[in-house]
Design a protein around this motif. Sequence first.
Motif, PDB file in Angstrom:
ATOM      1  N   ALA A 158       0.499  -1.033   0.198  1.00  0.00           N
ATOM      2  CA  ALA A 158      -0.158   0.063  -0.136  1.00  0.00           C
ATOM      3  C   ALA A 158       1.376   1.278   0.379  1.00  0.00           C
ATOM      4  N   LEU A 159       1.951   1.683  -0.013  1.00  0.00           N
ATOM      5  CA  LEU A 159       2.953   2.247   0.127  1.00  0.00           C
ATOM      6  C   LEU A 159       4.346   2.293   0.724  1.00  0.00           C
ATOM      7  N   PRO A 160       4.541   1.485  -1.543  1.00  0.00           N
ATOM      8  CA  PRO A 160       5.103   1.517  -1.261  1.00  0.00           C
ATOM      9  C   PRO A 160       6.805   2.184  -0.958  1.00  0.00           C
ATOM     10  N   SER A 161       6.471   3.226  -0.744  1.00  0.00           N
ATOM     11  CA  SER A 161       7.711   4.613  -0.839  1.00  0.00           C
ATOM     12  C   SER A 161       8.238   5.020   0.429  1.00  0.00           C
ATOM     13  N   GLN A 162       7.496   3.702   1.409  1.00  0.00           N
ATOM     14  CA  GLN A 162       7.835   3.865   2.479  1.00  0.00           C
ATOM     15  C   GLN A 162       9.211   3.564   2.922  1.00  0.00           C
ATOM     16  N   ASP A 163      10.169   3.850   4.298  1.00  0.00           N
ATOM     17  CA  ASP A 163      10.591   3.000   4.320  1.00  0.00           C
ATOM     18  C   ASP A 163      10.518   2.253   5.557  1.00  0.00           C
ATOM     19  N   PHE A 164       9.904   1.285   5.970  1.00  0.00           N
ATOM     20  CA  PHE A 164       9.995   0.014   6.998  1.00  0.00           C
ATOM     21  C   PHE A 164      11.209  -0.682   7.521  1.00  0.00           C
ATOM     22  N   VAL A 165      11.214  -0.849   9.046  1.00  0.00           N
ATOM     23  CA  VAL A 165      12.211  -1.458   9.365  1.00  0.00           C
ATOM     24  C   VAL A 165      11.345  -3.043  10.484  1.00  0.00           C
ATOM     25  N   TYR A 166      11.251  -4.037  10.068  1.00  0.00           N
ATOM     26  CA  TYR A 166      11.020  -4.778  11.247  1.00  0.00           C
ATOM     27  C   TYR A 166      11.783  -5.369  12.364  1.00  0.00           C
ATOM     28  N   LEU A 167      10.698  -5.695  13.100  1.00  0.00           N
ATOM     29  CA  LEU A 167      11.643  -6.450  14.577  1.00  0.00           C
ATOM     30  C   LEU A 167      10.464  -7.538  15.134  1.00  0.00           C
ATOM     31  N   GLY A 168      11.114  -9.020  14.828  1.00  0.00           N
ATOM     32  CA  GLY A 168      10.826 -10.073  15.084  1.00  0.00           C
ATOM     33  C   GLY A 168      11.296 -10.470  16.986  1.00  0.00           C
ATOM     34  N   ASP A 169      10.596 -10.670  17.794  1.00  0.00           N
ATOM     35  CA  ASP A 169      11.182 -11.258  19.322  1.00  0.00           C
ATOM     36  C   ASP A 169      11.233 -12.176  18.620  1.00  0.00           C
ATOM     37  N   ASN A 170      11.859 -13.073  17.634  1.00  0.00           N
ATOM     38  CA  ASN A 170      11.449 -14.659  18.269  1.00  0.00           C
ATOM     39  C   ASN A 170      11.907 -15.461  18.859  1.00  0.00           C
ATOM     40  N   ALA A 171      13.335 -14.644  19.389  1.00  0.00           N
ATOM     41  CA  ALA A 171      13.945 -15.057  20.555  1.00  0.00           C
ATOM     42  C   ALA A 171      12.833 -15.907  22.141  1.00  0.00           C
ATOM     43  N   VAL A 214       3.228   4.829  19.178  1.00  0.00           N
ATOM     44  CA  VAL A 214       3.058   3.727  18.239  1.00  0.00           C
ATOM     45  C   VAL A 214       1.662   3.788  18.568  1.00  0.00           C
ATOM     46  N   LEU A 215       1.687   2.540  17.285  1.00  0.00           N
ATOM     47  CA  LEU A 215      -0.039   2.288  17.436  1.00  0.00           C
ATOM     48  C   LEU A 215      -0.353   0.342  17.015  1.00  0.00           C
ATOM     49  N   GLY A 216      -1.832   0.649  17.479  1.00  0.00           N
ATOM     50  CA  GLY A 216      -2.060  -1.277  17.327  1.00  0.00           C
ATOM     51  C   GLY A 216      -2.805  -1.612  16.129  1.00  0.00           C
ATOM     52  N   VAL A 217      -3.988  -2.980  16.179  1.00  0.00           N
ATOM     53  CA  VAL A 217      -3.578  -3.900  15.239  1.00  0.00           C
ATOM     54  C   VAL A 217      -5.550  -3.573  15.564  1.00  0.00           C
ATOM     55  N   PHE A 218      -6.100  -3.186  16.481  1.00  0.00           N
ATOM     56  CA  PHE A 218      -7.295  -3.582  16.821  1.00  0.00           C
ATOM     57  C   PHE A 218      -8.058  -2.535  16.108  1.00  0.00           C
ATOM     58  N   VAL A 219      -7.470  -1.329  16.339  1.00  0.00           N
ATOM     59  CA  VAL A 219      -8.716  -0.120  15.743  1.00  0.00           C
ATOM     60  C   VAL A 219      -9.146   0.425  14.540  1.00  0.00           C
ATOM     61  N   PRO A 220      -8.414  -0.434  13.022  1.00  0.00           N
ATOM     62  CA  PRO A 220      -8.772  -0.544  12.159  1.00  0.00           C
ATOM     63  C   PRO A 220      -9.506  -1.504  11.893  1.00  0.00           C
ATOM     64  N   VAL A 221     -10.040  -2.415  12.634  1.00  0.00           N
ATOM     65  CA  VAL A 221     -10.661  -3.578  12.614  1.00  0.00           C
ATOM     66  C   VAL A 221     -11.846  -3.563  13.431  1.00  0.00           C
ATOM     67  N   ILE A 222     -11.748  -2.832  14.576  1.00  0.00           N
ATOM     68  CA  ILE A 222     -13.296  -2.240  15.143  1.00  0.00           C
ATOM     69  C   ILE A 222     -13.403  -0.940  14.120  1.00  0.00           C
ATOM     70  N   GLU A 223     -12.791  -0.092  13.272  1.00  0.00           N
ATOM     71  CA  GLU A 223     -13.808   0.964  12.860  1.00  0.00           C
ATOM     72  C   GLU A 223     -14.190   0.171  11.417  1.00  0.00           C
ATOM     73  N   HIS A 224     -12.829  -0.576  10.924  1.00  0.00           N
ATOM     74  CA  HIS A 224     -14.107  -1.104   9.485  1.00  0.00           C
ATOM     75  C   HIS A 224     -15.266  -1.875  10.561  1.00  0.00           C
ATOM     76  N   GLN A 269      -6.724  -8.275   9.616  1.00  0.00           N
ATOM     77  CA  GLN A 269      -6.811  -7.061   8.996  1.00  0.00           C
ATOM     78  C   GLN A 269      -5.700  -6.663   8.370  1.00  0.00           C
ATOM     79  N   PRO A 270      -5.377  -7.652   7.741  1.00  0.00           N
ATOM     80  CA  PRO A 270      -3.402  -6.984   7.195  1.00  0.00           C
ATOM     81  C   PRO A 270      -3.529  -5.596   6.308  1.00  0.00           C
ATOM     82  N   GLU A 271      -5.545  -5.359   4.841  1.00  0.00           N
ATOM     83  CA  GLU A 271      -5.254  -4.739   3.966  1.00  0.00           C
ATOM     84  C   GLU A 271      -5.808  -3.598   5.531  1.00  0.00           C
TER      85      GLU A 271
END
Length: 271
Positions: free
Chosen positions: A22-35, A93-103, A218-220
């Motif tokens: 959706a945002l192809p020119s945005q820079d992202f850094v992903y961090l997975g706390d796999n440990a 810092v934003l979470g992932v519930f609000v977009p779903v609940i708004e939808h 959720q992702p979209e």
Amino acid sequence: MKIGVFDSGLGGLTVLTALTRALPSQDFVYLGDNANAPYGWKAPTEIYELTIAGVERLFREDCGLVILACNTASAVALHDLQVNWLNPAAHRVLGVFVPVIEHLTRRDWGDNTPPTHTGLRDVALFATPATVRSGAFPRELHFRARDVTVAPQACTGLVEAIEAGDLDRAAEVARDHVAALLARLPAPQSAVLGCTHYPLVEAAFRAALPSATTLVSQPELIAASLGDYLKRHPRFAGGTGAVRYLTTGDPAIVGTRAAVFTGAPVAFEAA
Ligand code: DGN
């Protein structure tokens, strides 16, 4: 400015994929706390501490805004983190519930109208045990639409099967959880996949749910919501489409396992 995407492990890659599309020119850094993954069975205090450590790590990468691309962290840690720890003048810092609940309720934050019934009758929530235990999803939903019934199903074993790359087993586990939910709520109007891992077995959920049930993935929704947020807060936007992948685990092992989510191995760096 770079945007951080934090998850307990690899599930947030389903969100990152939608964000980069959706945002192809945005820079992202992903961090997975796999440990420390999975978070689904951990105590709230531990999830809170781990989430803060991950967010701080992304702030050190110059991320002005961090998305908690993990329902468990959003459910358990986000509110306290925003109220007791974050300096909103410096970072967001934003979470992932609000977009779903708004939808689901199709109302916008900040419009000051009282919560009303929006035509939504009931929602089946499929999520990790920690997300279900937190009660955060029904709490947020009822703030906007108080009459809605939420039927939660803690999907024990599903994240583990997906992280192990065994999608056949994961589909079986998903079907079992749908059956358990339908025994309590036979015809849900909507169903939410409230864990960033579950889009990998979305087809199994869809096939096991009644055809009249609307399945919300959720992702979209998160990507569309971030696009709107950046229009309102352009200081967090920008870049050249660069994406970096960090992990607290072993980068070689995590990068190989990421192929389940992305279709190809991913070049992770040690966090
Ligand atoms: N993917 C995470 C979520 O969305 O809740 C859960 C993974 C885990 O740590 N259990």
